[in-house]
Write a protein that holds these residues in place. Structure first.
Motif, PDB file in Angstrom:
ATOM      1  N   LEU A 405      54.078  44.659  41.338  1.00 35.39           N
ATOM      2  CA  LEU A 405      52.767  44.890  40.708  1.00 35.39           C
ATOM      3  C   LEU A 405      52.355  46.349  40.907  1.00 35.39           C
ATOM      4  O   LEU A 405      52.377  46.858  42.034  1.00 35.39           O
ATOM      5  N   LEU A 406      51.997  46.970  39.823  1.00 35.74           N
ATOM      6  CA  LEU A 406      51.718  48.408  39.837  1.00 35.74           C
ATOM      7  C   LEU A 406      50.370  48.724  40.482  1.00 35.74           C
ATOM      8  O   LEU A 406      49.391  48.000  40.281  1.00 35.74           O
ATOM      9  N   PRO A 418      45.049  47.789  38.092  1.00 37.83           N
ATOM     10  CA  PRO A 418      45.858  47.802  36.856  1.00 37.83           C
ATOM     11  C   PRO A 418      45.088  47.201  35.679  1.00 37.83           C
ATOM     12  O   PRO A 418      45.349  47.555  34.529  1.00 37.83           O
ATOM     13  N   VAL A 419      44.140  46.307  35.989  1.00 36.56           N
ATOM     14  CA  VAL A 419      43.339  45.716  34.907  1.00 36.56           C
ATOM     15  C   VAL A 419      42.612  46.837  34.156  1.00 36.56           C
ATOM     16  O   VAL A 419      42.411  46.770  32.942  1.00 36.56           O
ATOM     17  N   ILE A 431      52.362  53.760  28.772  1.00 35.15           N
ATOM     18  CA  ILE A 431      52.979  52.599  29.421  1.00 35.15           C
ATOM     19  C   ILE A 431      54.510  52.663  29.311  1.00 35.15           C
ATOM     20  O   ILE A 431      55.208  52.113  30.165  1.00 35.15           O
ATOM     21  N   LEU A 463      56.342  43.234  31.571  1.00 37.47           N
ATOM     22  CA  LEU A 463      56.581  44.077  30.386  1.00 37.47           C
ATOM     23  C   LEU A 463      55.337  44.029  29.510  1.00 37.47           C
ATOM     24  O   LEU A 463      54.792  42.955  29.266  1.00 37.47           O
ATOM     25  N   ASP A 524      54.618  34.854  30.923  1.00 33.35           N
ATOM     26  CA  ASP A 524      53.477  35.050  31.832  1.00 33.35           C
ATOM     27  C   ASP A 524      52.193  34.515  31.188  1.00 33.35           C
ATOM     28  O   ASP A 524      52.111  34.393  29.968  1.00 33.35           O
ATOM     29  N   LYS A 545      55.045  30.689  33.458  1.00 35.20           N
ATOM     30  CA  LYS A 545      54.128  30.940  34.566  1.00 35.20           C
ATOM     31  C   LYS A 545      52.748  30.459  34.145  1.00 35.20           C
ATOM     32  O   LYS A 545      52.162  31.016  33.193  1.00 35.20           O
ATOM     33  N   GLU A 584      45.556  29.663  45.806  1.00 37.31           N
ATOM     34  CA  GLU A 584      44.771  30.197  46.923  1.00 37.31           C
ATOM     35  C   GLU A 584      44.490  29.157  48.002  1.00 37.31           C
ATOM     36  O   GLU A 584      44.079  29.511  49.118  1.00 37.31           O
ATOM     37  N   PHE A 603      47.474  34.172  46.859  1.00 40.06           N
ATOM     38  CA  PHE A 603      46.970  34.644  48.146  1.00 40.06           C
ATOM     39  C   PHE A 603      47.205  33.619  49.254  1.00 40.06           C
ATOM     40  O   PHE A 603      47.212  33.956  50.435  1.00 40.06           O
TER      41      PHE A 603
HETATM   42  N1  LIG Z   1      52.724  45.902  32.091  1.00 36.05           N
HETATM   43  C1  LIG Z   1      52.488  45.838  33.392  1.00 36.05           C
HETATM   44  N2  LIG Z   1      51.459  45.109  33.850  1.00 36.05           N
HETATM   45  C2  LIG Z   1      51.240  45.070  35.156  1.00 36.05           C
HETATM   46  C3  LIG Z   1      52.027  45.760  36.058  1.00 36.05           C
HETATM   47  N3  LIG Z   1      51.533  45.540  37.293  1.00 36.05           N
HETATM   48  C4  LIG Z   1      50.500  44.736  37.167  1.00 36.05           C
HETATM   49  N4  LIG Z   1      50.312  44.443  35.898  1.00 36.05           N
HETATM   50  C5  LIG Z   1      49.325  43.571  35.310  1.00 36.05           C
HETATM   51  O1  LIG Z   1      48.047  43.957  35.660  1.00 36.05           O
HETATM   52  C6  LIG Z   1      47.231  42.810  35.771  1.00 36.05           C
HETATM   53  C7  LIG Z   1      46.526  42.813  37.093  1.00 36.05           C
HETATM   54  O2  LIG Z   1      47.472  42.867  38.118  1.00 36.05           O
HETATM   55  P1  LIG Z   1      47.050  42.802  39.631  1.00 36.05           P
HETATM   56  O3  LIG Z   1      45.712  43.378  39.813  1.00 36.05           O
HETATM   57  O4  LIG Z   1      48.208  43.318  40.372  1.00 36.05           O
HETATM   58  O5  LIG Z   1      46.903  41.255  39.834  1.00 36.05           O
HETATM   59  C8  LIG Z   1      48.020  40.481  40.144  1.00 36.05           C
HETATM   60  C9  LIG Z   1      47.809  39.804  41.455  1.00 36.05           C
HETATM   61  O6  LIG Z   1      47.217  40.635  42.400  1.00 36.05           O
HETATM   62  C10 LIG Z   1      46.914  38.693  41.077  1.00 36.05           C
HETATM   63  N5  LIG Z   1      46.996  37.584  42.001  1.00 36.05           N
HETATM   64  C11 LIG Z   1      48.081  37.122  42.668  1.00 36.05           C
HETATM   65  N6  LIG Z   1      47.733  36.062  43.418  1.00 36.05           N
HETATM   66  C12 LIG Z   1      46.432  35.831  43.261  1.00 36.05           C
HETATM   67  C13 LIG Z   1      45.508  34.887  43.742  1.00 36.05           C
HETATM   68  O7  LIG Z   1      45.833  34.006  44.520  1.00 36.05           O
HETATM   69  N7  LIG Z   1      44.227  34.975  43.301  1.00 36.05           N
HETATM   70  C14 LIG Z   1      43.844  35.948  42.445  1.00 36.05           C
HETATM   71  N8  LIG Z   1      42.577  35.984  42.053  1.00 36.05           N
HETATM   72  N9  LIG Z   1      44.689  36.861  41.969  1.00 36.05           N
HETATM   73  C15 LIG Z   1      45.966  36.806  42.337  1.00 36.05           C
HETATM   74  O8  LIG Z   1      47.425  38.247  39.849  1.00 36.05           O
HETATM   75  C16 LIG Z   1      48.034  39.347  39.156  1.00 36.05           C
HETATM   76  C17 LIG Z   1      49.427  38.966  38.800  1.00 36.05           C
HETATM   77  O9  LIG Z   1      49.346  38.618  37.484  1.00 36.05           O
HETATM   78  P2  LIG Z   1      50.644  38.260  36.639  1.00 36.05           P
HETATM   79  O10 LIG Z   1      51.347  39.523  36.316  1.00 36.05           O
HETATM   80  O11 LIG Z   1      50.081  37.610  35.431  1.00 36.05           O
HETATM   81  O12 LIG Z   1      51.474  37.362  37.458  1.00 36.05           O
HETATM   82  C18 LIG Z   1      48.123  41.599  35.638  1.00 36.05           C
HETATM   83  O13 LIG Z   1      48.008  41.069  34.373  1.00 36.05           O
HETATM   84  C19 LIG Z   1      49.472  42.150  35.828  1.00 36.05           C
HETATM   85  O14 LIG Z   1      50.439  41.450  35.074  1.00 36.05           O
HETATM   86  C20 LIG Z   1      53.120  46.514  35.547  1.00 36.05           C
HETATM   87  O15 LIG Z   1      53.901  47.138  36.296  1.00 36.05           O
HETATM   88  N10 LIG Z   1      53.310  46.521  34.208  1.00 36.05           N
END
Ligand SMILES: Nc1nc2c(ncn2[C@@H]2O[C@H](COP(=O)(O)O[C@H]3[C@@H](O)[C@H](n4cnc5c(=O)[nH]c(N)nc54)O[C@@H]3COP(=O)(O)O)[C@@H](O)[C@H]2O)c(=O)[nH]1
Length: 628
Positions: A405-406, A418-419, A431, A463, A524, A545, A584, A603
């Protein structure tokens, strides 16, 4: 709205002027023809009289020589056959009349005066007089004189003039009819061209060109008479999905139905235009800001009912941006730009919404611009980094992989989500280089963990939509894996359902190429898009997912429980493994375990963390279980 055709009054005047000019030309031509005919007839009569005089002179020479008036009269009597000859006479060398011919009621011909004899003929208004010497062997023996009336010549001339004028008037009438017909044809062609230039053929609404004209007129009216103009820009959400999944015919039909509904719900004075693919503009005048928001509410409500597209029931929403002149903008360009900004804001808020422009929005646009400028430098300055979040087996809790995760650690602004920055990176195209960096960094990281003896840890990378359209994507991914000797099977790519559905045909092709390379694929945010089973079957995917919005309220929320259970059952029936994200709590985990979910992430297990922390985590949970 008419920009091509002239005013009808000017047109009528021009038509009349053309007619008068043509009539005058025809009249001049006719008069010249009549004059020509007059002189021709006169010339012919003169020739005829001269011939008659010569014949009479030749036939009466002997009678003249011998003074035989009886024979002379008989010769002259032949002239009876020429109806235009009124009188004729033979005169001796001594200027004495020898014989004469007189048509009934006409006066006798007198002895011709010397100048007539010299000239040979003389025309007056009503007569032609001809006088010739009668000779024998070149010797004068007397004179012959003939007087012809011009009545017949005039009668013929009048007939000819009448005919000429009738023909001229007829030609003029025919020309007028032809010109009128041509003018009608030109007018109808002009009207058609005007229609094409201003009307959108799919919906029958004014197009962008006409929109600019309507808006300029509306603003001009406000400048002169006061009041205000409300501009609503409306963009259909997910129109592309309808086009891609049901075809362009259905897309056109949807646009047509949207246009009809807009026309039905708005007032007669409002102007509705289609200004782009799925973009409509509504101009309301006069309007107060509140009226514009009322209209936006009405528009969203009227679009809420399902659309019938080739017996498919389709739901379509729209995002509407509102800007009011002169309150929000001093000119047409700013008004349109502000409505556009407000519309994008409404879209960003989750679509199916409207937004009224306010200066704060402009600030947000500025902020977004500054974010973009900073993001360009972030990559070079090493401000970007990857965090990793574990994914574990629901049944035994063993680690099956990590999601990369970025993160952006800005030197002044701190950690930026990242949001916030991924959409900016998407819109600006940044991107693509950033995504390339993410892939290479993630591959290098798993190679490092491998080299550190922590095993072959599968890593999943997100992606974005823009990346899926990058023609070098597959090449870059393979390059990143080869560079560090990581097998493709260790990499999983996560593509959101919405991105996949955005361009089904191209994405099916892309996913097949990636699958051929041995890369695992995961959908996703599953459940938030619009995919049907039929489409899901077409994608060569390994895993779905479940979006965390469905996981958040389980157990407890009946709908989310039903959706989660259904997604798991459906994915399993297609031979796909299922990951639940956003787990969670222990209760969520228990529900997912009972529902048969394969993998979880959230989490409850671990938050996304920097590589050093993840390394410690990995050491604590060795060995790695094989994924799905
Ligand atoms: N194209 C790309 N998109 C990316 C990349 N890195 C991240 N992202 C996308 O940004 C969105 C937000 O990401 P992030 O803030 O990192 O959030 C991730 C997790 O932190 C969050 N998460 C994980 N577990 C929990 C939880 O228990 N509760 C909660 N409230 N949040 C949680 O979920 C996000 C992971 O989302 P996903 O990718 O859908 O699995 C997000 O959409 C990212 O996809 C990148 O490099 N490229």
């Amino acid at each position: 709205m008419n920009t091509v055709s002239r005013s009808p009054r000017i047109g009528r005047w021009m038509e009349l002027a053309n007619l008068v000019t043509a009539g005058a030309a025809l009249l001049v031509a006719s008069v010249l023809l009549i004059l020509f005919q007059f002189f021709s007839l006169r010339g012919a009569l003169l020739e005829d009289m001269k011939v008659q005089a010569r014949i009479v002179g030749e036939n009466s020479a002997a009678a003249l020589l011998f003074g035989d008036s009886k024979a002379s009269r008989e010769t002259l009597a032949v002239l009876e056959a020429s109806p235009s000859i009124e009188a004729a006479g033979l005169f001796t060398l001594q200027r004495a009349p020898l014989a004469s011919y007189i048509r009934d009621g006409q006066p006798a011909i007198p002895m011709p005066p010397p100048e007539l004899v010299t000239d040979g003929h003389r025309f007056s208004i009503n007569h032609l007089e001809v006088a010739q010497h009668v000779k024998i062997d070149g010797r004068d023996i007397g004179l012959v004189a003939i007087r012809a009336g011009l009545d017949q010549l005039y009668a013929r001339l009048v007939g000819y003039a009448g005919l000429t004028l009738v023909i001229a008037a007829g030609s003029l009438a025919v020309a007028y009819l032809l010109v009128a017909r041509m003018r009608r044809a030109v007018k109808s062609a002009e009207a058609h061209l005007d229609y094409l230039a201003h009307i959108d053929p799919v919906t029958g609404l004014p197009n962008r060109h006409a929109f600019n004209e309507h808006l300029a007129t509306a603003l001009d009216k406000v400048d002169r008479f006061g009041g205000c103009v409300g501009l609503l820009l409306l963009d259909l959400d997910n129109f592309k999905i309808v086009n891609d999944t049901l075809g362009h015919h259905s897309g056109d039909s949807l646009l047509e139905q949207v246009a009809r509904r807009l026309m039905e719900c708005l007032r007669g004075g409002d102007v509705i235009c289609r200004i782009g693919g799925d973009e409509f503009a509504i101009i309301i005048e006069p309007s107060a800001a509140s009226t514009a928001t009322n209209v936006a509410e009405k528009v969203l409500a009227v679009l809420a009912a399902p659309f019938d597209l080739d017996s498919h029931e389709i739901y379509v929403t729209a995002s509407v941006g509102i800007s009011v002149y002169p309150d929000d903008a001093p000119d047409l360009e700013t008004l349109t730009r502000n409505a556009d900004t407000a519309m994008y804001q409404a879209k960003g808020r989750g679509k199916n919404a409207f937004e009224q422009f306010h200066p704060e929005l402009d600030k947000r646009v500025q902020k977004r611009l500054s974010l973009e400028t900073n993001l360009r430098k972030a990559l070079e300055r090493g401000e970007l980094m990857l965090y990793y979040q574990p994914q574990v087996s629901v049944s035994n809790g063993r680690l099956v992989g990590l999601e990369a995760l970025l993160r952006w650690n800005h030197p002044e602004l701190g950690m930026i989500s990242p949001v916030e920055f991924i959409p900016v990176a998407e819109d600006s195209g940044l991107i693509v280089p950033i995504g390339r960096w993410v892939l290479r960094t993630a591959c290098r990281q798993v190679a490092q963990w491998r080299d550190a003896g922590l095993g072959a840890i599968p890593v999943s990378v997100n992606l974005s939509a823009r990346q899926t359209r990058d023609p070098h994507l597959v090449h870059d991914i393979i390059g990143a894996l080869r560079e560090v000797g990581v097998p493709p099977s260790q990499l999983e790519l996560e593509i959101t359902e919405t991105v996949l559905m955005d361009n089904v045909h191209a994405n099916v092709d892309l996913l097949h190429r990636l699958q051929t390379e041995g890369i695992r694929l995961s959908i996703d945010d599953f459940g938030t898009g619009y995919s049907s089973m039929a489409y899901l079957k077409r994608f060569p995917i390994d895993q779905v997912k479940i979006d965390r919005t469905f996981v958040r309220d389980i157990p407890g929320d009946g709908d989310d429980e039903a959706i989660t259970t259904a997604i798991i059952a459906m994915a399993h029936s297609l031979g796909l493994s299922v990951v639940a994200e956003g787990v969670e709590t222990e209760a969520q985990l228990a529900f997912l375990r009972d529902a048969g979910c394969d993998i979880m992430q959230g989490f409850h297990i671990a938050e996304p963390s920097p590589p050093e922390q993840v390394t410690a985590f990995l050491r604590s949970c060795m060995p790695i279980a094989a994924a799905g």
